[in-house]
Design an enzyme around this catalytic site. Structure first.
Site, PDB file in Angstrom:
ATOM      1  N   ASP A 224      -2.212 -13.595  -2.308  1.00 17.53           N
ATOM      2  CA  ASP A 224      -2.830 -13.950  -1.027  1.00 17.53           C
ATOM      3  C   ASP A 224      -3.242 -15.409  -1.143  1.00 17.53           C
ATOM      4  OD1 ASP A 224      -4.597 -10.814  -0.325  1.00 17.53           O
ATOM      5  OD2 ASP A 224      -2.486 -11.339  -0.514  1.00 17.53           O
ATOM      6  N   ASP A 379      -1.772  -3.561   8.187  1.00 15.85           N
ATOM      7  CA  ASP A 379      -3.164  -3.632   7.690  1.00 15.85           C
ATOM      8  C   ASP A 379      -3.979  -2.529   8.350  1.00 15.85           C
ATOM      9  OD1 ASP A 379      -2.932  -7.216   7.925  1.00 15.85           O
ATOM     10  OD2 ASP A 379      -2.604  -5.927   6.194  1.00 15.85           O
TER      11      ASP A 379
END
Ligand code: 1PR
Length: 523
Positions: A224, A379
């Site tokens: 990330d 998500d």
């Protein structure tokens, strides 16, 4: 000097890097004359058969390419560069191929996930200079939904098993072409390229017997990425998507360095997620493009990039399509792009209208680059309900009752990195995106993210049963046993982790060592 045919719809940068790694220089073909003047020609093909043949004709490269092939000079076709040699493809039956090898290209119909994505073996059907230094047990990276069917079996170089035995390579004189991507197949792939580049003509036998090849489960390292408060691009990591620690963005290292470390440790794929892409504009985010360019010079496994891939209008009012944003990422070295927030909005529109417009980012990018290049990053967060009929969403019965004893739940999709919940569930999103042309699902889980408590097996099982495209399990890995668990109790074809790798709690190599005699794994 190696000539490389770049018809403009693929990630040729990695092929160039892999060839230059062998000490050769590469000349990118611009014209038909370049092809006719080439000593050796490499033709990497990515994307869809139709757009490839269309571009070859538009650029006047079709006839020179056929003339080169008929001259029997050394030629190496890769993936779609193999399909192009045949008469036609079921992928785009309205277009003719080069017809250099009689036969056609067929869609997989095996009951297994399609595209065939991951590391699989090869069985030799003839000797070849390409096999020097190979032992026959190696695995190579495949990513395709179609495979060639030659009329004449004498041209078959290799076969591979995926629900059925299919032709994964052909060789006719000095012309060879392979379905897998050598530039993405780590050491064994670099050997194939090295052997092609050498001038010797000695042929080698691949010693493996004819035992069935098996697709390996993939271990993916995820980075990330975002800029920290000082403006530096860092690898960060959320705890249930919260990346701040004592007020500052968690800084776990430099993206290019960490990616190289994970490649060296045996990661089968590397994923970069630009987690503030939903608000920043990636094409202004040049450091992200540089990260890809630098990584693809030394990392020879597939690279996925996500974050901010959507239509965009910059502050000067200039419009960029998601396809343009994705194209920039592919040109910088990405093999797959991942769409998060925009996929939710696209699916909502599609489900509301019941119509495919052809204009969505998913449809556009999969049409030009192939469905295998489009990953959907989901998500979701778990939402408990007393009864499945309380909501119109796809629900599951759970072994983990809710705070009020609820025995059912659905998984609410979110956008903007979990900041905004939507009235859409993860299973419905995944299926809608598959129908729109997506090739793979990256299935995160906000509740498990960064917790080391293990993957949400119920979520992953439910989604992998609901779609026919590969699912990458993500979020929550805390130990090697969690990887074994997710592969043995769900249909996930890959498992992704971030925190345990960045915090050096579990090296990638330890995960593979734990799995090696339990599951099919790439050593
Ligand atoms: O919405 O298209 O711009 O894409 C944004 C991308 O960034 C999406 O893929 C989204 O999942 C990701 N993202 C956005 N915000 C965050 C955050 O953490 N605040 N990362 C974020 C989500 C998912 C994985 C994570 C796994 C494994 N992280 O990258 O690493 O959950 O974690 P673990 O092994 O440490 O448990 P768009």
């Amino acid at each position: 000097m190696i000539t490389l045919l770049d018809y403009g719809a693929g990630n040729v940068r990695s092929v160039v890097n892999a060839i230059e790694r062998q000490g050769e220089t590469v000349k990118i073909v611009e014209t038909g004359e370049d092809i006719l003047g080439a000593q050796k020609l490499v033709f990497p093909g990515v994307g869809s058969f139709g757009s490839m043949m269309q571009i070859l004709h538009q650029k006047g490269l079709h006839s020179p390419l056929l003339e080169f092939l008929n001259s029997d000079r050394p030629f190496l076709g890769i993936c779609l560069g193999l399909h192009a040699l045949f008469d036609y493809s079921e992928e785009s039956p309205e277009y003719q191929g080069l017809g250099f090898i009689p036969g056609y290209v067929k869609h997989f119909h095996t009951g297994l996930s399609v595209p065939h994505i991951g590391w699989n073996g090869i069985k030799a059907n003839q000797d070849s200079k390409l096999f020097q230094d190979l032992c026959g047990e190696e695995k190579f990276y495949f990513v395709h939904s179609y495979h060639v069917v030659p009329e004449n079996t004498d041209v078959i170089l290799t076969t591979t098993d995926y629900g059925e035995e299919f032709v994964s390579g052909i060789q006719k004189g000095n012309v060879a072409a392979i379905q897998f991507h050598p530039e993405k197949s780590a050491g064994p792939g670099l050997s194939i390229l090295k052997n092609f580049l050498q001038d010797n003509t000695e042929k080698y036998r691949l010693s493996n017997n004819k035992k069935e090849t098996k697709l390996a489960k993939r271990i993916v390292a995820c980075l990330d990425v975002r800029s920290n408060d000082q403006g530096d691009l860092v690898v960060t990591k959320g705890d249930q998507y919260d990346v701040r620690e004592e007020g500052s963005v968690r800084n776990l290292g430099k993206p290019v360095e960490l990616a190289k470390r994970y490649y060296d440790e045996g990661a089968d794929e590397i994923t970069f997620l630009n987690i503030t892409g939903f608000r920043d504009f990636p094409l202004e985010d040049l450091p992200m493009l540089e990260v890809l360019q630098n990584t693809s010079q030394n990392v020879f496994v597939p690279l996925t990039i996500g974050g901010g891939i959507r239509d965009y209008t910059d502050k000067n009012g200039r419009h960029y399509s998601a396809l343009q944003v994705a194209a920039e990422y592919f040109r910088s070295g990405a093999d797959k792009i991942s769409i998060g927030s925009d996929a939710v909005l696209i699916a909502e529109d599609y489900l509301k209208s019941g119509q495919k417009t052809g204009d969505s980012a998913i449809e556009q990018i999969s049409r030009v680059y192939g469905s295998q290049a489009v990953v959907i990053s989901i998500d979701p967060r778990r939402v408990y309900v007393m009864h499945p009929d309380d909501v119109s969403h796809e629900t599951i019965s759970t072994q983990f009752p809710g705070p009020n004893g609820e025995k059912h739940c659905w998984y609410q999709c979110t956008i903007k990195g979990g900041r905004e919940g939507r009235e859409l569930d993860a299973l419905t999103l995944a299926r809608a995106c598959e129908e729109l042309g997506a090739g793979e699902i990256l299935l995160n889980c906000i509740d498990r993210d960064g917790t080391n408590s293990g993957f949400d097996l119920e979520l992953i099982h439910a989604v992998s049963e609901f779609v026919n495209i590969p699912v990458i399990a993500s979020s929550g890995a805390g130990c090697p046993e969690h990887f074994q668990e997710v592969f043995t109790s769900t249909g996930a074809e890959a498992a992704l982790a971030a925190g345990i790798f960045h915090r050096r709690e579990v090296p990638v190599a330890d995960v593979k060592d734990h799995l090696i005699h339990k599951l099919e794994i790439r050593e």
